[in-house]
Design an enzyme around this catalytic site. Structure first.
Site, PDB file in Angstrom:
ATOM      1  N   HIS A  54       0.840  -1.207   0.000  1.00 30.37           N
ATOM      2  CA  HIS A  54       0.000   0.000   0.000  1.00 30.37           C
ATOM      3  C   HIS A  54       0.874   1.256   0.000  1.00 30.37           C
ATOM      4  O   HIS A  54       0.627   2.196  -0.768  1.00 30.37           O
ATOM      5  CB  HIS A  54      -0.914  -0.022   1.226  1.00 30.37           C
ATOM      6  CG  HIS A  54      -1.765   1.198   1.371  1.00 30.37           C
ATOM      7  ND1 HIS A  54      -3.038   1.297   0.836  1.00 30.37           N
ATOM      8  CD2 HIS A  54      -1.539   2.374   1.999  1.00 30.37           C
ATOM      9  CE1 HIS A  54      -3.541   2.481   1.122  1.00 30.37           C
ATOM     10  NE2 HIS A  54      -2.650   3.163   1.834  1.00 30.37           N
ATOM     11  N   GLU A  55       1.909   1.274   0.842  1.00 30.07           N
ATOM     12  CA  GLU A  55       2.781   2.447   0.916  1.00 30.07           C
ATOM     13  C   GLU A  55       3.640   2.581  -0.338  1.00 30.07           C
ATOM     14  O   GLU A  55       3.883   3.701  -0.808  1.00 30.07           O
ATOM     15  CB  GLU A  55       3.667   2.363   2.163  1.00 30.07           C
ATOM     16  CG  GLU A  55       2.899   2.304   3.487  1.00 30.07           C
ATOM     17  CD  GLU A  55       1.938   3.475   3.667  1.00 30.07           C
ATOM     18  OE1 GLU A  55       2.194   4.560   3.101  1.00 30.07           O
ATOM     19  OE2 GLU A  55       0.930   3.302   4.370  1.00 30.07           O
TER      20      GLU A  55
ATOM     21  N   HIS B  45       1.598   4.319  -2.907  1.00 35.20           N
ATOM     22  CA  HIS B  45       1.570   5.775  -2.708  1.00 35.20           C
ATOM     23  C   HIS B  45       2.811   6.418  -3.337  1.00 35.20           C
ATOM     24  O   HIS B  45       2.715   7.453  -4.011  1.00 35.20           O
ATOM     25  CB  HIS B  45       1.542   6.113  -1.221  1.00 35.20           C
ATOM     26  CG  HIS B  45       0.171   6.099  -0.616  1.00 35.20           C
ATOM     27  ND1 HIS B  45      -0.912   6.731  -1.190  1.00 35.20           N
ATOM     28  CD2 HIS B  45      -0.298   5.540   0.535  1.00 35.20           C
ATOM     29  CE1 HIS B  45      -1.977   6.561  -0.428  1.00 35.20           C
ATOM     30  NE2 HIS B  45      -1.632   5.844   0.623  1.00 35.20           N
TER      31      HIS B  45
ATOM     32  N   GLU C 297      -6.416   6.853  -1.363  1.00 33.67           N
ATOM     33  CA  GLU C 297      -6.313   5.668  -0.509  1.00 33.67           C
ATOM     34  C   GLU C 297      -6.917   4.450  -1.196  1.00 33.67           C
ATOM     35  O   GLU C 297      -6.348   3.348  -1.153  1.00 33.67           O
ATOM     36  CB  GLU C 297      -7.013   5.924   0.831  1.00 33.67           C
ATOM     37  CG  GLU C 297      -6.262   6.851   1.753  1.00 33.67           C
ATOM     38  CD  GLU C 297      -4.882   6.319   2.099  1.00 33.67           C
ATOM     39  OE1 GLU C 297      -4.756   5.125   2.459  1.00 33.67           O
ATOM     40  OE2 GLU C 297      -3.917   7.091   1.997  1.00 33.67           O
TER      41      GLU C 297
END
Length: 322
Positions: A146-147, A150, A221
């Site tokens: 997930h990071e 980003h 997100e």
């Protein structure tokens, strides 16, 4: 990760929808800012705002990830301290097409938290002590993916642009209301007239801009969740991690007895969607992803034991954990 043609099309549709929502929200914020400038100062106001915006984006130096991590009290993890996470992160970056692997940091906190900072060329990812201890390696892979998503999509730059629009909108609103107060005697004497619709717009402008910024944060997100699932081929891993993090969050008693215990989120990504909505979307992706896509992840996870942190964070007198 291979997917059948129809399923891959659905994933592209998810990504396209999130991308379009982000573009539309940015355009809305920029257009709304331009309208305020035009109402206050005409075409000269629009030109001034465009100049200010481009100058801020082009010349505003980004803080080094190392300095941002210092602000949060995070400690750098040397390579080899948590070898499982090192190799998992390298694997994710290779799949994401990132040439530079983010530096891992440890947040000495008993609160479960993770965030990323920086750009594709210079970035860092922080994981709290509690998150490493309580999540399984499979769940940690989902969080790291997930990071990495980003970072891959420059979300912090996008949110920085939105934050700039929001701050300029608030500044214009303040200037407009200040001009109204200064001209109040003239208004009372009937020497000047005023457009009350403009006054209403100036009052609600900061709220509208902030709501658009928060909506953009939620969109990014969702996009990061989607791309994390595509990187790992395992949407359930991130979904399980989100469930564990949600259950670990304290209630009202924690806020009374231990105020300030939580680690604050970076201000540019301060609002996240509801956890149950994110979990539902991730679970829906299970039918869209080919089961064979998770095999490389399974093979990788079998090589490692769960990473262990060799210290227990303690609360210092001035409030930090270490």
């Amino acid at each position: 990760m291979r997917t059948p043609a129809g399923e891959h099309l659905n994933l592209r549709q998810y990504a396209l929808r999130n991308g379009l929502q982000s573009v539309l929200l940015i355009l809305f914020m920029g257009g709304f800012l331009g309208v305020l400038g035009w109402l206050l100062w005409g075409s000269a106001g629009v030109v001034l705002l465009i100049f200010m915006g481009f100058s801020a984006v082009a010349f505003n130096p980004a803080l080094s990830p190392r300095w941002v991590m210092k602000l949060y009290g995070a400690k750098p993890l040397d390579r080899g301290q948590l070898p499982a996470l090192d190799q998992v992160l390298e694997w994710l970056c290779e799949r994401a097409g990132l040439e530079t692997v983010p530096r891992l940091y440890l947040i000495p906190s008993r609160v479960m938290n993770a965030f990323s900072v920086g750009t594709r060329g210079r970035s860092a990812i922080a994981l709290s002590d509690a998150m490493i201890r309580r999540l399984s390696l499979r769940e940690l892979v989902g969080v790291l993916a997930h990071e990495v998503s980003h970072i891959r999509h420059n979300d912090l730059w996008v949110m920085g642009l939105a934050d700039l629009f929001s701050r300029l909108t608030s500044l214009l609103s303040f200037v407009g209301q200040a001009l109204l107060v200064l001209n109040l005697p003239l208004l009372l004497l009937g020497l000047v007239t005023i457009n009350w619709w403009l006054i209403l717009l100036l009052v609600i402008a900061p709220v509208v801009s902030a709501l658009a910024q928060l909506a953009l944060s939620r969109t990014r997100e969702y996009a990061a969740d989607l791309n994390a699932a595509r990187l790992t081929g395992d949407p359930e891993g991130l979904a399980h991690a989100l469930d564990v993090i949600e259950q670990a969050q304290g209630g009202w008693l924690e806020h009374i007895l231990m105020p300030g215990r939580r680690v604050p989120e970076p201000s540019l990504l301060r609002t996240h969607p509801q956890t149950h909505e994110r979990v539902e979307r991730l679970n829906a992706l299970k039918q869209e992803l080919d089961e064979g896509g998770a095999l490389p992840l399974d093979a990788l996870l079998h090589r490692f034991d769960h990473p262990e942190v060799r210290h227990t964070p303690r609360r210092r007198f001035w409030g930090t954990w270490w």
